[in-house]
Write a protein that holds these residues in place. Sequence first.
Motif, PDB file in Angstrom:
ATOM      1  N   TRP A  55      23.282  71.319  54.991  1.00 26.04           N
ATOM      2  CA  TRP A  55      23.313  70.407  53.846  1.00 26.04           C
ATOM      3  C   TRP A  55      24.441  69.404  53.987  1.00 26.04           C
ATOM      4  CZ3 TRP A  55      27.662  70.053  50.994  1.00 26.04           C
ATOM      5  CH2 TRP A  55      28.534  71.142  50.973  1.00 26.04           C
ATOM      6  N   VAL A 142      18.456  70.322  47.293  1.00 27.05           N
ATOM      7  CA  VAL A 142      19.522  70.546  48.273  1.00 27.05           C
ATOM      8  C   VAL A 142      19.424  69.467  49.344  1.00 27.05           C
ATOM      9  CG1 VAL A 142      20.403  72.158  49.989  1.00 27.05           C
ATOM     10  CG2 VAL A 142      19.459  73.002  47.871  1.00 27.05           C
ATOM     11  N   GLY A 145      17.248  69.597  52.679  1.00 30.09           N
ATOM     12  CA  GLY A 145      16.437  70.804  52.537  1.00 30.09           C
ATOM     13  C   GLY A 145      15.024  70.662  53.062  1.00 30.09           C
ATOM     14  N   GLU A 156      21.625  77.989  52.629  1.00 27.79           N
ATOM     15  CA  GLU A 156      22.274  76.698  52.403  1.00 27.79           C
ATOM     16  C   GLU A 156      22.489  76.460  50.920  1.00 27.79           C
ATOM     17  OE1 GLU A 156      23.145  74.292  54.714  1.00 27.79           O
ATOM     18  OE2 GLU A 156      22.713  75.706  56.305  1.00 27.79           O
ATOM     19  N   THR A 157      21.541  76.914  50.143  1.00 25.70           N
ATOM     20  CA  THR A 157      21.700  76.751  48.699  1.00 25.70           C
ATOM     21  C   THR A 157      22.910  77.520  48.201  1.00 25.70           C
ATOM     22  OG1 THR A 157      19.312  76.720  48.601  1.00 25.70           O
ATOM     23  CG2 THR A 157      20.468  76.844  46.527  1.00 25.70           C
ATOM     24  N   TYR A 160      25.896  75.615  49.259  1.00 27.94           N
ATOM     25  CA  TYR A 160      25.963  74.365  48.508  1.00 27.94           C
ATOM     26  C   TYR A 160      26.462  74.612  47.091  1.00 27.94           C
ATOM     27  CZ  TYR A 160      24.316  69.840  46.769  1.00 27.94           C
ATOM     28  OH  TYR A 160      24.244  68.605  46.223  1.00 27.94           O
TER      29      TYR A 160
END
Lengths: 189, 429
Positions: A55, A142, A145, A156-157, A160
């Motif tokens: 991200w 995201v 994404g 990644e979320t 993030y």
Amino acid sequence: MRSPSSLKQEFLKKWILGLQVCNSLKNMNVFERKKAIKLSADVAMASSRNGKTCWSRALIANASRNDNGKEFVEKILGSDYERQNKNSTMSRRTRCRKILKRSCTTIRKAMKRSTPSRPKVLAFSVAKKMIKKRTQLLKSVVPGGEFMDEVSLIEETLDYIISLRAQIDVMKSFANATEIENRKKDQQW
Amino acid sequence: MNRGVVPAAEMLHCTDLTVLERQRARMKWQQEQFHVVQQQQQESYFSELSGVFSVPSQVSHVQSFEGGLLGGGGDLVLGPVKPDPALENGWPDLGKVVVPGYGFGPCGPAFDANYAISRTTSCPPAVAAEAKVKESSIVNHKMSAAVGRESFKKRKADKVHNTKVGAEDEAKDKRMKGCAEEGDSKITEQNNNNNKSNSNNNRETSGDTSKENSKVSEVQKPDYIHVRARRGQATDSHSLAERVRREKISERMKYLQDLVPGCNKITGKAGMLDEIINYVQSLQRQVEFLSMKLAAVNPRLDFNIDNFFAKEVFPACPPNFPPIGMSSDMNNPAYLQFNPVQQQVVSCSGLEMGINPSDMGLRRTISAPPETFLDSSCFTLQPSSIWDADLQNFYNLAFDQGRSTITTTPFPSQPFTGSIEASNLKMEM
């Protein structure tokens, strides 16, 4: 994973560099300034991850697309930027162009195929559809994404969200600081 | 006919004795077996086993005896006459005599019940075939003894064997098949077989899963994931990989659930994703809002503070900060050396480190080196319960003073912020 306080420090360091760029830009109205501030904050947050996460890379790539953002990116990332950029472009040359295109087309094809064939309205398929929809939405939320699979998307979320929290904390305290100063100046007059 | 029957009845009686003896001998062995089994099986299984072990063999003996009877009265064409009263008597006799002779103390009643059941269902085809095959009880005796020995050996082997896997099992299985024809102890054997085959199955499945595990671990080198296929689950590599993937996702989702507030109560992936999306969007909006706030708060200041911060972050700046702006209500001489921003920073660090707010000198020492400023600066600013009362007081005070700035500030809805704390500090001093 580093501790959140160190993440905040890193972010603040980078952000201050970005804000210096903001300083150098003159003659902006509120919205432009807001955009610049947000951009600088985003880039700073992304750069504090050192390009380890998807991200952050996507965020930097998105930011460096327009001139204003490029300035921030160059300033904040400094020497890192060239290196990262080189790496990313090299890798992009080799793999992204073809494979990405192909994958995009396949995805599009699959979507086209799936939409006309009306599936039976079963609870199962409905649930699957709902999840799919939400996953798509999350992918759009995201940064970067669109090119992640489900597992890495969730990872990644996670990352993030943590970064966003740190960013918000720093920005909040920063805003408060400026507010106080303003108030004091007002008092002074 | 009567003559034919009477010797047969005599034979029945004498063979009954032999049968009894045999049974006793067998039961010794079986008891031994039981002791072996007892160590392995649970208590609940024990009574069931006892019935299965002892009763059918006995029944089969009776059957074989019937066969012997048939063979003895070979000239008797009347097959249906065979279940004559003597034989009919023989059955309960056997039941009566043998049952106490067995000496299965703990499982007597269970044994009886089992016996009844097995009597009703005591015509397995294999046993009937055996009855045809075996002419005399002596042969039968020999055979059964042989079988008993063999199976005892097998038991031993099994006992030894418990920890081993491999070709031996197969050999044993073969042997088992050979024995199964004897039929004498077929049911017990079957039981054994079942046990064994179960264990074999377990072993096989475990081997299978271990293979799969190795496969999976090959696929995912960094972290070893233990995958077990449960009953009825597919075990080919694709579905296994899919399962691993799903498990991974659910694990991540659990982390996310912990991270996202208010996500704990929601079950179902869709709801969770909803919540996560909402949260991320709200965070993004918050960032937007804060940047807007920053942009609105200093319309023409050009980020004085930013410069200040920048100077402080990078060591070009001396630790003593020149006073930039001074508040009008400063009475404390020590206060004069601090500009407002620094004062706020100081207050925050003081808050974090638990230093008495009135202790100015200590705070000065803390705030002096830029590194410590960075470490303990305002980023971990969190409203503690101790401060709440003070904040409330201050809020009232500030309004009493009739400050126009508070009313005009665009974001007055944040009571627990550094600004108020800093001002609070100011009020104290």
